[in-house]
Design an enzyme around this catalytic site. Structure first.
Site, mmCIF file in Angstrom:
data_model
loop_
_atom_site.group_PDB
_atom_site.id
_atom_site.type_symbol
_atom_site.label_atom_id
_atom_site.label_comp_id
_atom_site.label_asym_id
_atom_site.label_seq_id
_atom_site.Cartn_x
_atom_site.Cartn_y
_atom_site.Cartn_z
ATOM 1 N N HIS A 1 0.794 -1.234 0.000
ATOM 2 C CA HIS A 1 0.000 0.000 0.000
ATOM 3 C C HIS A 1 0.827 1.285 0.000
ATOM 4 C CE1 HIS A 1 0.861 -0.216 4.344
ATOM 5 N NE2 HIS A 1 0.768 1.088 4.309
HETATM 6 C C1 UD1 Z 1 -2.128 5.793 5.157
HETATM 7 C C2 UD1 Z 1 -0.870 6.387 5.790
HETATM 8 C C3 UD1 Z 1 0.246 5.356 5.784
HETATM 9 C C4 UD1 Z 1 -0.192 4.062 6.434
HETATM 10 C C5 UD1 Z 1 -1.476 3.569 5.782
HETATM 11 C C6 UD1 Z 1 -1.997 2.372 6.516
HETATM 12 C C7 UD1 Z 1 -0.527 8.795 5.462
HETATM 13 C C8 UD1 Z 1 0.214 9.825 4.711
HETATM 14 N N1 UD1 Z 1 -0.408 7.540 5.018
HETATM 15 O O1 UD1 Z 1 -1.832 5.512 3.803
HETATM 16 O O2 UD1 Z 1 1.337 5.870 6.506
HETATM 17 O O3 UD1 Z 1 0.805 3.111 6.300
HETATM 18 O O4 UD1 Z 1 -2.478 4.600 5.849
HETATM 19 O O5 UD1 Z 1 -2.902 1.642 5.756
HETATM 20 O O6 UD1 Z 1 -1.200 9.120 6.418
HETATM 21 N N2 UD1 Z 1 -9.069 4.673 0.670
HETATM 22 C C9 UD1 Z 1 -10.303 4.130 0.557
HETATM 23 N N3 UD1 Z 1 -10.921 3.716 1.692
HETATM 24 C C10 UD1 Z 1 -10.379 3.835 2.924
HETATM 25 C C11 UD1 Z 1 -9.108 4.389 3.027
HETATM 26 C C12 UD1 Z 1 -8.448 4.805 1.896
HETATM 27 O O7 UD1 Z 1 -10.854 4.016 -0.534
HETATM 28 O O8 UD1 Z 1 -11.012 3.419 3.924
HETATM 29 C C13 UD1 Z 1 -8.373 5.118 -0.566
HETATM 30 C C14 UD1 Z 1 -8.770 6.520 -0.990
HETATM 31 O O9 UD1 Z 1 -8.740 6.571 -2.389
HETATM 32 C C15 UD1 Z 1 -7.642 7.355 -0.448
HETATM 33 C C16 UD1 Z 1 -6.455 6.424 -0.627
HETATM 34 O O10 UD1 Z 1 -6.977 5.127 -0.343
HETATM 35 O O11 UD1 Z 1 -7.472 8.563 -1.130
HETATM 36 C C17 UD1 Z 1 -5.280 6.700 0.264
HETATM 37 O O12 UD1 Z 1 -5.685 6.773 1.621
HETATM 38 P P1 UD1 Z 1 -4.813 7.625 2.656
HETATM 39 O O13 UD1 Z 1 -5.398 7.493 4.001
HETATM 40 O O14 UD1 Z 1 -4.580 8.999 2.132
HETATM 41 O O15 UD1 Z 1 -3.404 6.926 2.597
HETATM 42 P P2 UD1 Z 1 -3.002 5.396 2.739
HETATM 43 O O16 UD1 Z 1 -2.355 4.981 1.473
HETATM 44 O O17 UD1 Z 1 -4.136 4.619 3.251
HETATM 45 N N1 UDP Z 2 -3.997 -5.534 8.524
HETATM 46 C C1 UDP Z 2 -5.252 -6.122 8.589
HETATM 47 N N2 UDP Z 2 -5.857 -6.497 7.428
HETATM 48 C C2 UDP Z 2 -5.287 -6.340 6.215
HETATM 49 C C3 UDP Z 2 -3.986 -5.767 6.155
HETATM 50 C C4 UDP Z 2 -3.381 -5.359 7.318
HETATM 51 O O1 UDP Z 2 -5.789 -6.300 9.685
HETATM 52 O O2 UDP Z 2 -5.915 -6.698 5.209
HETATM 53 C C5 UDP Z 2 -3.351 -5.112 9.767
HETATM 54 C C6 UDP Z 2 -1.993 -5.720 10.002
HETATM 55 O O3 UDP Z 2 -2.128 -6.998 10.588
HETATM 56 C C7 UDP Z 2 -1.343 -4.701 10.919
HETATM 57 C C8 UDP Z 2 -1.917 -3.400 10.423
HETATM 58 O O4 UDP Z 2 -3.108 -3.721 9.699
HETATM 59 O O5 UDP Z 2 -1.741 -4.897 12.257
HETATM 60 C C9 UDP Z 2 -0.910 -2.731 9.537
HETATM 61 O O6 UDP Z 2 -1.513 -1.698 8.846
HETATM 62 P P1 UDP Z 2 -1.013 -1.208 7.421
HETATM 63 O O7 UDP Z 2 -0.240 -2.267 6.748
HETATM 64 O O8 UDP Z 2 -2.224 -0.668 6.741
HETATM 65 O O9 UDP Z 2 -0.126 0.062 7.801
HETATM 66 P P2 UDP Z 2 1.387 0.286 8.242
HETATM 67 O O10 UDP Z 2 1.676 -0.618 9.394
HETATM 68 O O11 UDP Z 2 2.259 0.049 7.061
HETATM 69 O O12 UDP Z 2 1.425 1.737 8.614
#
Ligand code: UD1
Ligand code: UDP
Length: 373
Positions: free
Chosen positions: A209
């Site tokens: 991601h």
């Molecule tokens: C965010 C965090 C990242 C973290 C990740 C965990 C920042 C800058 N990034 O990244 O550090 O590792 O979360 O998963 O804060 N979207 C959906 N549904 C949701 C959430 C997101 O459709 O419930 C889509 C939307 O198009 C959104 C995009 O994902 O614009 C990115 O979401 P965003 O929260 O901005 O960043 P992540 O890539 O999720």
């Molecule tokens: N996770 C989850 N379901 C998924 C993918 C990740 O429950 O489909 C959990 C994972 O086990 C961990 C947390 O989400 O506890 C990590 O989040 P993510 O990878 O989104 O973010 P990061 O740790 O890179 O910030």
């Protein structure tokens, strides 16, 4: 003592789950401690948010904002604007933030401007890559915080290198280790693997991601090709983050039959994720949390990035870096990881009592540090 906790993204729900439980346990003993949990709305899909609150018994947020799916500036700005009056109204002793997301930065900045002390869980992590939005968020949060809860010795060294030393730096262990110990006990017998058509020890688990991988068409193409090639050895289970799903669709990377042996599924809740992690033969990921969970569950890990903040995992051989430059080098790393076998977990991330250490540190803070804005 009133703690105002800001969460918004999936990994923060996992981290907050164990700390909230500890706060509520202490409140149950009659101690004057309470938590006001605020969800910024950064993650909003049911499978990215509500499922964690339900499964992990996280208290319902007292305030739920709806600030997700925006650019960095818009998201952070709107969070600042909406968090400020809530913090003023709630007048907490501490604002507690987790990790390195935009919700972390907004929570820390809003509080610091109001002179409310900030406690940062997962302080001191560094990739030394300022192109990552997370690196900017974590550096800022650390320098705004009055209490730096550092999970590792390396994190403490990183903070010291930036002049952050002294009593405000508290070694806490890693809160995700607590979560893995507590919640893995709640995983019952399920038919998850059967439904996915895989067997324990005979599949790879993938999560991707990171912005640097997903927003770069060439890198995402390399990653998909690596998963396609790996799936010739063992099936791959890939719970897809919505950001990644969107990019894969737009780039038409899911078309054709090369992913026939890749189980493309929606994101799963924590309890299913734990099962998938526990039984995988190798985990391929760019997630910070998943790298550690692979170690907790003694599964070799391949991290599809150029660097990691969790360097001790690479040093001990539990994890190996495979930058998404070529599919072949990722596949080679998976082969090498398969040969690694089982190695004993434990030791690197504390004793599983991180949540207690965090809450104890909040309670022990000198009165001069706890002042209202
Ligand atoms: C965010 C965090 C990242 C973290 C990740 C965990 C920042 C800058 N990034 O990244 O550090 O590792 O979360 O998963 O804060 N979207 C959906 N549904 C949701 C959430 C997101 O459709 O419930 C889509 C939307 O198009 C959104 C995009 O994902 O614009 C990115 O979401 P965003 O929260 O901005 O960043 P992540 O890539 O999720
Ligand atoms: N996770 C989850 N379901 C998924 C993918 C990740 O429950 O489909 C959990 C994972 O086990 C961990 C947390 O989400 O506890 C990590 O989040 P993510 O990878 O989104 O973010 P990061 O740790 O890179 O910030």
């Amino acid at each position: 003592m009133k703690i105002f906790t800001v969460v918004g993204a999936r990994p923060q729900f996992v981290k907050a789950a164990v700390v909230s439980r500890e706060i509520n346990r202490l409140a149950g003993t009659g101690l004057a401690i309470s938590e006001c949990l605020v969800h910024t709305g950064q993650h909003y899909d049911e499978k990215m948010s509500d499922i964690f609150f339900d499964e992990m018994h996280i208290p319902k947020p007292v305030h739920r904002l709806q600030i997700g799916g925006m650019s960095h500036g818009s998201m952070t700005g709107r969070m600042l604007e909406q968090l400020e009056p809530l913090m003023q109204a709630e007048a907490p002793d501490w604002v507690l933030v987790y990790g390195d997301t935009n919700s972390t930065l907004a929570g820390a900045l809003a509080a610091a401007k109001l002179h409310i002390p900030v406690a940062h869980v997962e302080a001191g992590l560094r990739s030394f890559n300022r192109a990552m939005p997370e690196e900017i968020n974590r550096v800022m949060a650390d320098h705004l915080a009055s209490l730096l809860l550092a999970p590792t010795d390396q994190a403490i060294r990183n903070l010291a290198a930036e002049g952050l030393t002294g009593g405000k730096v508290v070694p806490s262990g890693d809160v995700m280790y607590d979560a893995s110990l507590y919640y893995s006990k709640l995983v019952g017998q399920t038919d998850l693997l059967q439904r996915l058509g895989v067997t324990a020890g005979n599949y790879f688990l993938a999560t991707i991601h990171r912005a640097e991988n997903v927003d770069d068409a060439a890198r995402l193409g390399v990653i998909v090709e690596a998963l396609a090639q790996s799936s010739k050895r063992q099936p791959v289970v890939w719970p897809i983050h919505p950001r990644t799903h969107k990019a894969l669709r737009e780039l038409k990377l899911l078309e054709g039959d090369r992913l026939a042996n890749v189980r493309l599924i929606d994101p799963v809740g924590y309890l299913e994720m734990v099962q998938l992690e526990q039984h995988a033969s190798v985990i391929l990921t760019d997630s910070g949390g998943v790298q550690k969970e692979a170690y907790f569950f003694e599964v070799p890990c391949v991290t599809i990035r150029h660097e990691t903040e969790w360097v001790e995992l690479v040093e001990c051989g539990a994890n190996r870096l495979a930058p998404p430059d070529s599919a072949e080098s990722i596949v080679a790393a998976v082969d090498a990881a398969l040969q690694t076998g089982v190695f004993p977990a434990g030791g690197l991330y504390g004793d599983g009592n991180c949540a207690q250490a965090i809450v104890a540190a909040l309670l022990a803070a000198p009165a001069s540090r706890v002042r209202r804005g």
